[in-house]
Design a protein around this motif. Structure first.
Motif, short mmCIF file in Angstrom:
data_model
loop_
_atom_site.label_atom_id
_atom_site.label_comp_id
_atom_site.label_asym_id
_atom_site.label_seq_id
_atom_site.Cartn_x
_atom_site.Cartn_y
_atom_site.Cartn_z
N GLN A 98 -5.85 -5.25 -14.54
CA GLN A 98 -5.56 -3.94 -14.37
C GLN A 98 -5.25 -2.82 -15.78
O GLN A 98 -5.06 -3.78 -16.74
CB GLN A 98 -3.94 -3.78 -13.53
CG GLN A 98 -4.13 -4.93 -12.45
CD GLN A 98 -4.40 -3.85 -11.13
OE1 GLN A 98 -4.23 -2.55 -11.06
NE2 GLN A 98 -4.69 -4.45 -10.04
N ARG A 158 -15.96 5.27 -13.23
CA ARG A 158 -14.79 5.34 -12.42
C ARG A 158 -13.60 6.12 -13.22
O ARG A 158 -13.58 5.71 -14.51
CB ARG A 158 -14.34 4.17 -11.76
CG ARG A 158 -15.58 3.63 -10.79
CD ARG A 158 -14.95 2.17 -10.48
NE ARG A 158 -13.64 2.17 -9.87
CZ ARG A 158 -12.69 1.61 -10.44
NH1 ARG A 158 -12.66 1.05 -11.68
NH2 ARG A 158 -11.37 1.75 -9.87
N ASP A 192 -7.04 0.01 -11.30
CA ASP A 192 -7.89 -1.37 -11.22
C ASP A 192 -9.31 -1.43 -11.85
O ASP A 192 -10.08 -0.52 -11.38
CB ASP A 192 -7.72 -1.39 -9.71
CG ASP A 192 -8.34 -2.87 -9.34
OD1 ASP A 192 -8.82 -3.53 -10.21
OD2 ASP A 192 -8.29 -3.30 -8.29
N THR A 247 -11.31 -3.86 -12.08
CA THR A 247 -12.33 -4.59 -11.36
C THR A 247 -12.58 -4.13 -9.77
O THR A 247 -13.57 -4.59 -9.06
CB THR A 247 -11.82 -6.08 -11.15
OG1 THR A 247 -10.61 -6.04 -10.44
CG2 THR A 247 -11.39 -6.59 -12.44
N ALA A 248 -12.18 -2.83 -9.46
CA ALA A 248 -12.44 -2.24 -8.07
C ALA A 248 -13.96 -1.81 -7.98
O ALA A 248 -14.52 -1.45 -9.05
CB ALA A 248 -11.67 -1.28 -7.86
N MET A 249 -14.31 -2.02 -6.89
CA MET A 249 -16.12 -1.73 -6.77
C MET A 249 -16.12 -0.33 -6.96
O MET A 249 -15.07 0.43 -6.67
CB MET A 249 -16.23 -2.14 -5.43
CG MET A 249 -16.52 -3.55 -5.09
SD MET A 249 -17.67 -4.56 -6.39
CE MET A 249 -19.22 -3.82 -5.86
N ASP A 250 -17.07 0.15 -7.52
CA ASP A 250 -17.72 1.58 -7.79
C ASP A 250 -17.68 2.20 -6.46
O ASP A 250 -18.32 1.55 -5.35
CB ASP A 250 -18.58 1.84 -8.64
CG ASP A 250 -18.36 1.33 -10.08
OD1 ASP A 250 -19.20 1.42 -10.76
OD2 ASP A 250 -17.13 1.28 -10.43
N ALA A 267 -14.94 6.27 -7.95
CA ALA A 267 -13.90 5.68 -6.86
C ALA A 267 -12.37 5.85 -7.53
O ALA A 267 -12.46 5.59 -8.68
CB ALA A 267 -14.45 4.35 -6.51
N PRO A 286 -8.99 3.91 -7.14
CA PRO A 286 -8.18 2.72 -6.76
C PRO A 286 -7.09 3.26 -6.12
O PRO A 286 -6.52 4.34 -6.50
CB PRO A 286 -8.20 1.83 -7.74
CG PRO A 286 -9.06 2.47 -8.74
CD PRO A 286 -9.31 4.01 -8.62
N THR A 310 -3.83 5.71 -7.80
CA THR A 310 -4.29 6.48 -8.97
C THR A 310 -4.70 8.02 -8.01
O THR A 310 -4.97 7.95 -6.91
CB THR A 310 -5.61 6.07 -9.69
OG1 THR A 310 -6.80 5.76 -8.53
CG2 THR A 310 -5.37 4.68 -10.13
#
Length: 248
Positions: A2, A217, A229, A231-234, A240, A242, A245
């Motif tokens: 994060q 992102r 975040d 590490t969140a998936m694109d 994207a 998260p 945000t």
């Protein structure tokens, strides 16, 4: 993994707005000279109307530095330092395509912009007052310890990635020839900062897509939405957002 500003810091600076961009596929061979020149032209046009010290974006950082007990004319935020050098020297040095682009965008918006090599950051990254035992690596290779209470970027290992908030980045996580994955952070304190940071972030996302053909992102962080975040998936469009945000 994060990124966020600590609650203590946000309480002290409630007007703080941060733009964050995460991108991969960065190389040192991209040609962004024309894009960089375009943003520097915007900065030069603004400087023609008066020195950077009078810009509201810079004045807000000067007030913050004074509140931290630092002399604003000795310790300048990165954007002021860049604008001052541009005004006095007429240009900025060329270091790395991404760094050059971020510096030019920073000068155009008069907002500090930091680019960090994410492969050199361990775990969560928090902008917070230092305890005094964090380790900072200078560009000269010297190890320093931020003063207790000094604002810095700290990762999970206790490594400091900045000195005096937006004054000086660390040589440890600086973008270099082999850098591929980056976190770009823009921070502002002036009235109207959210709109300006939103435009700055959109500019960076576009420039990354054009210069490196990479999707990024991005998000705008405020007191109400302080966390990003990493590490969140694109998303399919590469932008994207998260939870927690905001992206406009």
């Amino acid at each position: 993994m994060q990124f966020e500003h600590s609650a203590q810091l946000r309480a002290a600076y409630p007007d703080l707005v941060a733009g964050v961009v995460r991108a991969t596929g960065i190389t040192a061979t991209a040609d962004v000279a024309q894009r960089t020149a375009s943003h520097l032209a915007v900065a030069r046009e603004r400087l023609a109307g008066g020195a950077e010290s009078g810009f509201p974006e810079i004045q807000a950082w000067r007030r913050a530095y004074a509140a931290m007990g630092l002399r604003p004319t000795r310790y300048r935020c990165a954007a002021e330092a860049l604008l001052r050098r541009l005004r006095l020297d007429g240009d900025l040095p060329r270091l790395h395509p991404l760094v050059d682009l971020c510096n030019a965008v920073s000068a155009a918006y008069a907002i500090p912009v930091a680019a960090l090599d994410l492969d050199r950051v361990d775990g969560d990254l928090v902008v917070r007052p230092a305890h005094g035992d964090e380790e900072y690596l200078s560009f000269a290779g010297d190890t320093e310890h931020p003063d207790p209470g000094e604002v810095t970027f700290v990762d999970a290992t206790g490594r400091a990635h900045a000195r005096r908030w937006t004054n000086r980045q660390s040589g440890w996580s600086a973008v270099r020839e082999g850098t591929s994955s980056v976190l770009i952070v823009a921070e502002a304190l002036h009235p109207g900062a959210e709109a300006d940071v939103t435009r700055l972030v959109a500019t960076l996302v576009t420039e990354l897509a054009d210069g490196w053909s990479t999707a990024a992102r991005a998000a705008v962080l405020t007191a109400a939405t302080p966390r990003f975040d990493l590490t969140a998936m694109d998303g399919a469009d590469g932008q994207a957002v998260p939870p927690g945000t905001r992206w406009r």
